[in-house]
Design a protein around this motif. Structure first.
Motif, PDB file in Angstrom:
ATOM      1  N   LEU A   1       0.821  -1.212   0.000  1.00 28.45           N
ATOM      2  CA  LEU A   1       0.000   0.000   0.000  1.00 28.45           C
ATOM      3  C   LEU A   1       0.853   1.259   0.000  1.00 28.45           C
ATOM      4  N   GLY A   2       1.982   1.224   0.738  1.00 27.89           N
ATOM      5  CA  GLY A   2       2.831   2.407   0.851  1.00 27.89           C
ATOM      6  C   GLY A   2       3.436   2.847  -0.468  1.00 27.89           C
ATOM      7  N   ASN A   3       3.687   1.893  -1.368  1.00 28.26           N
ATOM      8  CA  ASN A   3       4.238   2.268  -2.673  1.00 28.26           C
ATOM      9  C   ASN A   3       3.273   3.142  -3.456  1.00 28.26           C
ATOM     10  N   ILE A   4       1.984   2.830  -3.337  1.00 19.99           N
ATOM     11  CA  ILE A   4       0.980   3.515  -4.142  1.00 19.99           C
ATOM     12  C   ILE A   4       0.593   4.856  -3.523  1.00 19.99           C
ATOM     13  N   TRP A   5       0.466   4.902  -2.199  1.00 17.84           N
ATOM     14  CA  TRP A   5      -0.043   6.158  -1.637  1.00 17.84           C
ATOM     15  C   TRP A   5       0.986   6.932  -0.823  1.00 17.84           C
TER      16      TRP A   5
ATOM     17  N   PHE B   1       4.801   6.962  -1.462  1.00 19.51           N
ATOM     18  CA  PHE B   1       5.928   7.497  -2.234  1.00 19.51           C
ATOM     19  C   PHE B   1       5.579   8.754  -3.021  1.00 19.51           C
ATOM     20  N   PRO B   2       4.448   8.793  -3.767  1.00 20.27           N
ATOM     21  CA  PRO B   2       4.166  10.021  -4.533  1.00 20.27           C
ATOM     22  C   PRO B   2       4.097  11.262  -3.659  1.00 20.27           C
ATOM     23  N   ALA B   3       3.463  11.163  -2.485  1.00 18.13           N
ATOM     24  CA  ALA B   3       3.340  12.324  -1.606  1.00 18.13           C
ATOM     25  C   ALA B   3       4.685  12.710  -1.006  1.00 18.13           C
ATOM     26  N   VAL B   4       5.491  11.708  -0.623  1.00 15.88           N
ATOM     27  CA  VAL B   4       6.812  11.987  -0.046  1.00 15.88           C
ATOM     28  C   VAL B   4       7.709  12.663  -1.071  1.00 15.88           C
ATOM     29  N   ALA B   5       7.712  12.137  -2.303  1.00 17.87           N
ATOM     30  CA  ALA B   5       8.556  12.723  -3.348  1.00 17.87           C
ATOM     31  C   ALA B   5       8.120  14.149  -3.664  1.00 17.87           C
ATOM     32  N   TYR B   6       6.827  14.357  -3.811  1.00 16.00           N
ATOM     33  CA  TYR B   6       6.303  15.682  -4.140  1.00 16.00           C
ATOM     34  C   TYR B   6       6.633  16.700  -3.059  1.00 16.00           C
ATOM     35  N   GLY B   7       6.556  16.286  -1.809  1.00 15.09           N
ATOM     36  CA  GLY B   7       6.798  17.210  -0.699  1.00 15.09           C
ATOM     37  C   GLY B   7       8.261  17.419  -0.364  1.00 15.09           C
ATOM     38  N   ASN B   8       9.154  16.693  -1.059  1.00 16.59           N
ATOM     39  CA  ASN B   8      10.582  16.787  -0.732  1.00 16.59           C
ATOM     40  C   ASN B   8      11.440  17.018  -1.965  1.00 16.59           C
TER      41      ASN B   8
ATOM     42  N   ALA C   1       3.864   4.381  -9.765  1.00 11.06           N
ATOM     43  CA  ALA C   1       2.740   4.839  -8.949  1.00 11.06           C
ATOM     44  C   ALA C   1       2.694   6.361  -8.897  1.00 11.06           C
ATOM     45  N   GLY C   2       3.866   6.986  -8.777  1.00 14.33           N
ATOM     46  CA  GLY C   2       3.918   8.440  -8.752  1.00 14.33           C
ATOM     47  C   GLY C   2       3.387   9.051 -10.040  1.00 14.33           C
ATOM     48  N   ILE C   3       3.753   8.442 -11.166  1.00 10.37           N
ATOM     49  CA  ILE C   3       3.275   8.941 -12.461  1.00 10.37           C
ATOM     50  C   ILE C   3       1.754   8.814 -12.545  1.00 10.37           C
ATOM     51  N   GLY C   4       1.230   7.653 -12.161  1.00 10.95           N
ATOM     52  CA  GLY C   4      -0.213   7.440 -12.234  1.00 10.95           C
ATOM     53  C   GLY C   4      -0.989   8.362 -11.311  1.00 10.95           C
ATOM     54  N   VAL C   5      -0.511   8.514 -10.080  1.00 10.18           N
ATOM     55  CA  VAL C   5      -1.204   9.349  -9.101  1.00 10.18           C
ATOM     56  C   VAL C   5      -1.208  10.807  -9.531  1.00 10.18           C
TER      57      VAL C   5
ATOM     58  N   GLY D   1      -2.044  21.567  -5.038  1.00  8.99           N
ATOM     59  CA  GLY D   1      -1.469  22.150  -3.822  1.00  8.99           C
ATOM     60  C   GLY D   1      -0.765  21.090  -3.003  1.00  8.99           C
ATOM     61  N   ASP D   2      -0.951  21.152  -1.688  1.00  9.64           N
ATOM     62  CA  ASP D   2      -0.351  20.151  -0.818  1.00  9.64           C
ATOM     63  C   ASP D   2      -1.015  18.805  -1.076  1.00  9.64           C
ATOM     64  N   VAL D   3      -0.186  17.763  -1.192  1.00  8.89           N
ATOM     65  CA  VAL D   3      -0.687  16.414  -1.425  1.00  8.89           C
ATOM     66  C   VAL D   3      -0.314  15.555  -0.234  1.00  8.89           C
ATOM     67  N   SER D   4      -1.307  15.089   0.481  1.00 12.98           N
ATOM     68  CA  SER D   4      -1.044  14.199   1.606  1.00 12.98           C
ATOM     69  C   SER D   4      -1.210  12.766   1.141  1.00 12.98           C
ATOM     70  N   GLY D   5      -0.326  11.908   1.606  1.00 11.78           N
ATOM     71  CA  GLY D   5      -0.418  10.501   1.241  1.00 11.78           C
ATOM     72  C   GLY D   5      -1.354   9.765   2.177  1.00 11.78           C
ATOM     73  N   GLY D   6      -1.347   8.438   2.063  1.00  9.72           N
ATOM     74  CA  GLY D   6      -2.102   7.621   2.992  1.00  9.72           C
ATOM     75  C   GLY D   6      -3.576   7.536   2.675  1.00  9.72           C
TER      76      GLY D   6
END
Length: 508
Positions: free
Chosen positions: A26-30, A32-39, A272-276, A292-297
């Motif tokens: 689950l963490g790969n899909i929801w 990683f994209p938020a962590v990468a975007y926010g960092n 997953a990041g590309i798709g999200v 704007g801000d993208v929260s994961g999870g």
């Protein structure tokens, strides 16, 4: 009861699919994209790759080598390294027990949302539907007052599927199921990503995701986030890879397998990041707003995506693919997590596999079913997940690395064992990474997490609630691990002889 012959994977491909299935969750899909975007967006990929090469892969190879060499679950394998280290193995088993209890609940939600996607039953307010109509979440943490049937029944179904697959064994159960799950997951997700890329506004999302903020590379928190993502996404630090590698044949290629599994996991995260973000770009274009801000999870998966699905053409098809992918990715990971507990009990008691699966695995299922499909289950899940991930897994991984690299100094022996059957030789970089970089990365990550923890209570929860559902869970798994390691077992004399043999081998 005499020891059962050790099961083995049928093929190397079967092992790799199982290892990849465990890592991709689950963490790969929801997450990683938020962590990468926010960092740092695209710039984050640099520290992420460095973290993979200097910490993720070295630790993965170490766990593979320990598992294959001693052909045991984490408690017995660590015992062979050093008698007191058995506690680390049981600690990891305890962590897996805790994670399995709540991980299954999220799968139950995803199962229901596959059906909800068809008629888009969340209506115009997906957030209100999730927390109100579906989960019936209480206003604040406290004593549970009701069970939620809409979560209870799919949760029972998830556990039935998991236990039945595990009962069939390593080859006919875990390996066979992953030969179905992983190709199906790849097909589902590729269709989903292609569909996302064809949406109007997809380029807006991709631009937001990949645009690099190079200044972020001077921010220590970005590097902490990169190492944290690697540790949490590779299934290292809580016994899964030691357990899976214990079923390998003696001549299996360890380093090559770790490279394939590690890069496959990271490739899926990037996909997953590309798709999200292509999907989020469509939403931004539809509303005339910006990303704007993208929260994961949970918020991303069960609130943001239902909102988008309601707006897009053929949204029902997209929703079934997305939540179906969550179910498949989660199932393969949950199976691996429960297998750690089952294998450890089998090794210590000599139980037959069916008895261990339905006895011990059943106990995990009972705890899950009792605690989490309730009106306060979400609060328990949130707190337990935060603390067990931030401090349980990370500290257990740090303890294992410090033990192997600094205390018993078995890295040279493990390197020889891996190199003897691997196509890619481990050089000095492997020992430097595990002896210096990985411990420093984990230590830095923990210090940063604790600093934030003491600045303010997680999610504004009361100190009492966090102590009872968070800190107590982390500390409790450690204490239970120590206590179990002190219990004398029937096979203690045999294990002691094996310990001595391992010691003599290490000296040779």
């Amino acid at each position: 009861m005499p020891n059962q012959p050790r099961e083995q994977w049928g093929t190397r491909a079967g092992f790799l699919l199982a290892a990849i299935g465990s890592a991709i969750g689950l963490g790969n899909i929801w997450r990683f994209p938020a962590v990468a975007y926010g960092n740092g967006g695209g710039a984050f990929l640099l520290p992420y790759l460095i973290a993979l090469l200097t910490a993720g892969l070295p630790l993965l190879i170490m766990e593979y080598t320990i598992g294959r060499k001693y052909r045991k679950s984490p408690p017995a394998a660590f015992r062979r390294l050093a008698r007191p280290a058995e506690a680390i193995g049981w600690w990891q088993v305890g962590i897996s027990f805790v994670i399995a209890t709540y991980y299954a609940v999220i799968l139950a939600w995803a199962v229901r949302f596959v059906g909800f996607s068809v008629g888009q039953q969340w209506g115009a307010d997906p957030e209100g539907f999730l927390f109100g109509d579906f989960l019936r979440v209480a206003e604040k943490p406290g004593a549970m007052s009701e069970y939620v049937p809409g979560v209870l029944w799919p949760l029972i179904a998830v556990w039935v599927v998991v236990l039945v697959i595990l009962a069939f064994g390593v080859r006919r159960g875990i390996e066979a199921s992953n030969k179905i799950f992983i190709p199906l997951l790849v097909v589902f997700f590729l269709i989903l990503v292609v569909r996302a890329l064809t949406l109007d506004g997809a380029e807006i999302g991709l631009d937001a995701f990949f645009s690099p903020d190079w200044d972020s590379l001077t921010d220590g928190s970005v590097w902490v986030a990169a190492y944290g993502q690697i540790f949490f996404s590779l299934s290292i630090g809580f016994g899964i890879m030691v357990t899976y590698a214990s079923y390998l044949r003696r001549r299996a290629d360890l380093t090559g397998s770790a490279l394939v599994a590690g890069f496959a996991n990271s490739s899926f995260e990037l996909l997953a990041g590309i798709g999200v973000f292509a999907t989020l770009g469509f939403m931004a274009a539809s509303t005339g707003g910006e990303i704007g801000d993208v929260s994961g999870g949970l918020g991303l998966a069960f609130v943001a995506f239902p909102t988008i699905i309601s707006e897009m053409p053929a949204g029902a098809f997209f929703g079934v693919l997305f939540f179906g992918s969550l179910v498949i990715a989660g199932l393969s990971s949950l199976i691996s997590i429960v297998q750690v507990v089952v294998s450890a009990v089998q090794d210590r008691t000599g139980m037959s596999r069916p008895v261990a699966v339905f006895g011990v695995g059943g106990a995990v299922a009972v705890v899950s079913i009792v605690l989490f499909p309730t009106d306060t289950g979400l609060y328990f899940l949130d707190s337990s997940d935060h603390f067990i991930n931030q401090y349980g897994i990370a500290v257990a991984a740090l303890a294992s690395v410090v033990l192997v690299a600094w205390m018993v100094r078995k890295l040279p022996m493990l390197q020889r064992d891996a190199d003897a059957t691997s196509a890619v030789m481990l050089g000095h970089w492997w020992k430097i990474c595990l002896g210096v970089i990985t411990p420093l990365g984990l230590g830095w990550m923990l210090v940063d997490a604790l600093r934030q923890e003491f600045d303010e209570n997680y999610e504004g929860y009361s100190t009492g609630f966090l102590l009872s559902t968070g800190w107590s869970v982390v500390i409790g798994t450690l204490l239970i691990g120590i206590l179990i390691s002190l219990i004398p077992w029937k096979q203690a004399d045999k294990d002691a002889q094996l310990d001595q043999d391992a010691l003599n081998e290490g000296k040779s």
